[in-house]
Write an enzyme that holds these catalytic residues in place. Structure first.
Site, mmCIF file in Angstrom:
data_model
loop_
_atom_site.group_PDB
_atom_site.id
_atom_site.type_symbol
_atom_site.label_atom_id
_atom_site.label_comp_id
_atom_site.label_asym_id
_atom_site.label_seq_id
_atom_site.Cartn_x
_atom_site.Cartn_y
_atom_site.Cartn_z
ATOM 1 N N ASP A 165 4.676 -45.182 -29.670
ATOM 2 C CA ASP A 165 5.781 -44.336 -29.213
ATOM 3 C C ASP A 165 5.250 -43.060 -28.556
ATOM 4 O OD1 ASP A 165 8.477 -43.676 -28.846
ATOM 5 O OD2 ASP A 165 9.017 -44.212 -30.896
ATOM 6 N N ASP A 221 16.904 -46.563 -26.600
ATOM 7 C CA ASP A 221 16.853 -47.528 -27.692
ATOM 8 C C ASP A 221 18.188 -48.269 -27.777
ATOM 9 O OD1 ASP A 221 14.382 -46.564 -28.319
ATOM 10 O OD2 ASP A 221 14.945 -45.692 -30.243
#
Length: 435
Positions: free
Chosen positions: A179, A250
């Site tokens: 990430d 997301d």
């Protein structure tokens, strides 16, 4: 028809609720580093020429806990879902990678600067998780972050790229989701250069371990609201340093309302469907997880996500409770013919033939010369969605064989490809041959 522009549409697409927005990738927090970062270009990584090894010749498949469980994760949950993958038959169909997302680690590194598994959630450690998964014939995936801290404020890898890569290799990790939260812009570098340097270093360090670790890059998601040129540039180098990349928001979480989940699926489909020219075989656009399961979505909606993701050659990564998967969800996730469209060895992403406010048509070339064609009703009332064999890119022929990949029914047509009275949010996916 001329190719559609590659566009993010993130500023203009309506309908996605704030609750479904990215919880882990849109804000760059300013948090002090947990270790002194290495200066640019001096990471000590073994230099390796060329792009990252092609460790994902077809889109990755598997399970990740994040969308369903978030931080409510532990050893038992991971292993129970892994066993459910095997027991359900999904593992044999390609869902072979189990990835433990954020929150698996302790809040502080160990005395040697090493990452430490949370002793309550994972009392036997992460190498044990890997051994359990491998004993089931599965691959072991893990999460970390390029910055000072993960998105949930656990230790990030900044200043520890080599140490963490070697630890992951020692744990027999097969897949790393990396990430990009909390990555401070380095002095003298732009934000883009900082991310490129960070992901490039981790890419080299992973290669230097000698272990084959599929590398999932999250960098483009952190540039989705920057200018188009920079965003495309980040996707370009993401394809050099890794195997797949997240470009945008997301997918919605289990706690969100069904309407928010459907809006999230639509949003991710719309931006990802326009990126076919940025993907190539072995290097995959990633619009995030499949929500089939205990999600509140209708059967038509979970089938549409599966069909559309397959058309886009997207990773098929489930994020639900597999231990109580409904028969409908299992049928959708386990549809061999739809999986075959996603995993087709030609490795191309399907392209938009048509898109308007209420429908979409996609066409995807397959290795044996067939075409997969998806007719999608994105609207809220029944409608007929159609195209033609010529528009879908099929060669001229006297007739065409259309196989519905959900029902298994085969029909023939002289060129019309139609789904009559298609219910709201439903998709018909055909495999079409001119033979």
């Amino acid at each position: 028809m001329p190719p559609l522009p590659v566009s993010r549409i993130g500023r203009t697409l309506a309908g996605l609720t704030a609750a479904a927005a990215c919880t882990a990738g849109l804000l760059a927090a300013s948090e002090p580093a947990s270790a002194t970062p290495e200066p640019p270009g001096t990471s000590g990584a073994r230099q390796t020429a060329g792009p990252y090894p092609n460790l994902a010749p077809t889109p990755p498949m598997g399970w990740n806990n994040w969308s369903y469980y978030m931080c409510d994760i532990n050893e038992k949950t991971v292993i129970d879902n892994a066993r459910a993958l095997v027991r359900s038959g999904l593992a044999k169909k390609g869902y072979d990678t189990v990835t433990v997302d954020d929150c698996w680690m302790a809040k502080q590194r160990g005395p040697q600067g090493e990452l430490v598994a949370d002793p309550v959630k994972f009392p036997h450690g992460m190498a044990y998780i890997g051994r359990q998964l491998h004993s089931l014939g599965l691959r072991f995936g893990i999460y970390e972050d390029a910055g000072t801290a993960t998105c949930e404020k656990y230790p990030g890898s900044l200043g520890h790229y080599r140490q963490d890569a070697q630890m992951f290799a020692g744990w027999k990790v097969d897949y790393l989701k990396f990430d990009g939260c909390n990555l401070p812009t380095q002095q003298g570098l732009t934000k883009e250069q900082t991310y490129r340097d960070a992901y490039g270093r981790m890419s080299r360090e992973l290669r230097g371990t000698g272990r084959s670790i599929t590398f999932s890059v999250s960098a483009p998601a952190y540039f989705q609201y920057d200018d188009e040129r920079t965003w495309h540039q980040v996707i370009g180098w993401s394809a050099e340093v890794g195997n797949l990349w997240r470009e945008g928001r997301d997918i919605a979480l289990e706690k969100h309302a069904p309407a928010a989940k459907w809006s999230s699926i639509l949003y991710n489909f719309d931006y990802n469907a326009r990126l076919a020219r940025l993907q190539k075989p072995g290097r995959w656009n990633d619009p995030d997880y499949l929500l089939a399961g205990d999600s509140g979505l209708t059967g038509a909606e979970i089938h549409s996500q599966m069909a559309l993701w397959a058309m886009m050659a997207a990773p098929l990564i489930s994020s639900t409770d597999l231990t109580r998967l409904s028969p409908t969800a299992l049928d959708v996730l386990g549809n061999r013919e739809i999986i075959a469209v996603d995993q087709d060895p030609l490795g191309v992403q399907g392209t938009l033939v048509h898109r308007d406010a209420g429908s979409a048509v996609l066409s995807k070339a397959l290795k044996n010369g067939d075409r997969a064609v998806a007719l999608f009703n994105s609207g809220d009332s029944p409608q007929t969605v159609s195209t033609t064999a010529a528009a879908a890119g099929l060669p001229a022929a006297g007739s065409y064989r259309l196989r519905d990949l959900t029902t298994g029914r085969t029909t023939r047509s002289r060129g019309a490809i139609t789904a009559k009275d298609l219910p709201p949010h439903a998709t018909v996916l055909y495999r079409i041959s001119a033979r």
